[in-house]
Design a protein around this motif. Structure first.
Motif, PDB file in Angstrom:
ATOM      1  N   ASP A   1      41.863  27.249 -33.729  1.00 53.13           N
ATOM      2  CA  ASP A   1      42.827  26.165 -33.618  1.00 53.13           C
ATOM      3  C   ASP A   1      44.232  26.751 -33.758  1.00 53.13           C
ATOM      4  O   ASP A   1      44.489  27.544 -34.663  1.00 53.13           O
ATOM      5  N   LYS A   2      45.121  26.377 -32.874  1.00 58.11           N
ATOM      6  CA  LYS A   2      46.503  26.851 -32.934  1.00 58.11           C
ATOM      7  C   LYS A   2      47.141  26.351 -34.224  1.00 58.11           C
ATOM      8  O   LYS A   2      47.016  25.182 -34.582  1.00 58.11           O
ATOM      9  N   THR A   3      47.834  27.252 -34.927  1.00 64.04           N
ATOM     10  CA  THR A   3      48.476  26.912 -36.188  1.00 64.04           C
ATOM     11  C   THR A   3      49.907  27.431 -36.189  1.00 64.04           C
ATOM     12  O   THR A   3      50.149  28.591 -35.860  1.00 64.04           O
ATOM     13  N   GLN A   4      50.851  26.562 -36.541  1.00 61.38           N
ATOM     14  CA  GLN A   4      52.265  26.957 -36.654  1.00 61.38           C
ATOM     15  C   GLN A   4      52.519  27.536 -38.041  1.00 61.38           C
ATOM     16  O   GLN A   4      52.109  26.960 -39.046  1.00 61.38           O
ATOM     17  N   LEU A   5      53.196  28.679 -38.091  1.00 65.60           N
ATOM     18  CA  LEU A   5      53.562  29.312 -39.354  1.00 65.60           C
ATOM     19  C   LEU A   5      55.060  29.159 -39.555  1.00 65.60           C
ATOM     20  O   LEU A   5      55.837  30.082 -39.350  1.00 65.60           O
ATOM     21  N   THR A   6      55.503  27.996 -39.968  1.00 64.90           N
ATOM     22  CA  THR A   6      56.933  27.692 -40.054  1.00 64.90           C
ATOM     23  C   THR A   6      57.630  28.449 -41.180  1.00 64.90           C
ATOM     24  O   THR A   6      58.834  28.657 -41.120  1.00 64.90           O
ATOM     25  N   LEU A   7      56.902  28.893 -42.191  1.00 65.73           N
ATOM     26  CA  LEU A   7      57.534  29.585 -43.314  1.00 65.73           C
ATOM     27  C   LEU A   7      57.894  31.034 -42.993  1.00 65.73           C
ATOM     28  O   LEU A   7      58.656  31.651 -43.725  1.00 65.73           O
ATOM     29  N   ILE A   8      57.345  31.593 -41.907  1.00 70.69           N
ATOM     30  CA  ILE A   8      57.686  32.981 -41.558  1.00 70.69           C
ATOM     31  C   ILE A   8      58.272  33.054 -40.151  1.00 70.69           C
ATOM     32  O   ILE A   8      57.833  33.814 -39.309  1.00 70.69           O
ATOM     33  N   GLY A   9      59.256  32.236 -39.896  1.00 74.29           N
ATOM     34  CA  GLY A   9      59.986  32.332 -38.634  1.00 74.29           C
ATOM     35  C   GLY A   9      59.418  31.519 -37.494  1.00 74.29           C
ATOM     36  O   GLY A   9      59.595  31.873 -36.348  1.00 74.29           O
ATOM     37  N   ASN A  10      58.745  30.423 -37.795  1.00 74.39           N
ATOM     38  CA  ASN A  10      58.213  29.517 -36.777  1.00 74.39           C
ATOM     39  C   ASN A  10      57.350  30.255 -35.748  1.00 74.39           C
ATOM     40  O   ASN A  10      57.505  30.104 -34.551  1.00 74.39           O
TER      41      ASN A  10
END
Length: 105
Positions: free
Chosen positions: A78-87
Motif C-alpha cells: 500500500d502506498k504510504t506518505q512519509l510526511t515527517l521526512i520530506g514528504n
C-alpha cells in the motif's frame, strides 16, 4: 524479541535512470522466525492437514517430499506518505500467514 529475527538488508536499484533504496528481509527467514517463536504459538494454526498434488487426491504432498508443509502466505502493499521526512513516498510490502480463527464471545 528473539535474536533469530532476520535483519533488514539495504540495496539500491536503478529504474529508468533513477536510483531507489530498497530495504527488505528474506521472506523465508521471516516465516521461519515467526513459526519458531514461542510467543506466537497461540496465534498460529498448527493442526496437521493433508494436501494432495492431484485432483483425484491419490498422491499426498508429503509423498513427494516427506514432512512437507503448506504455509499460506498473503502479500500486500500500500502506498504510504512519509510526511515527517520530506514528504516522500514508500510502498511497504506486508506479509501474513493464515492464522488461527478467533471466535467472538
Amino acid at each position: 524479541m528473539s535474536s533469530t529475527h532476520p535483519l533488514f538488508e539495504r540495496h539500491e536499484i536503478v529504474v529508468a535512470g533513477e536510483a531507489f533504496k530498497v530495504y527488505y528481509c528474506d521472506i523465508l527467514s521471516c516465516i521461519k522466525a515467526l513459526f519458531g517463536d514461542p510467543e506466537f504459538i497461540s496465534d498460529l494454526l498448527l493442526a496437521p492437514e493433508r494436501h494432495y498434488t492431484d485432483e483425484d487426491q491419490k498422491e499426498a504432498l508429503d509423498c513427494q517430499r516427506e514432512g512437507a508443509t503448506v504455509v499460506p502466505i498473503i502479500i500486500a502493499s500500500d502506498k504510504t506518505q512519509l510526511t515527517l521526512i520530506g514528504n516522500k513516498t514508500t510502498y511497504p510490502v506486508y506479509i501474513t500467514t493464515s492464522g488461527k480463527p478467533h471466535l467472538a464471545n
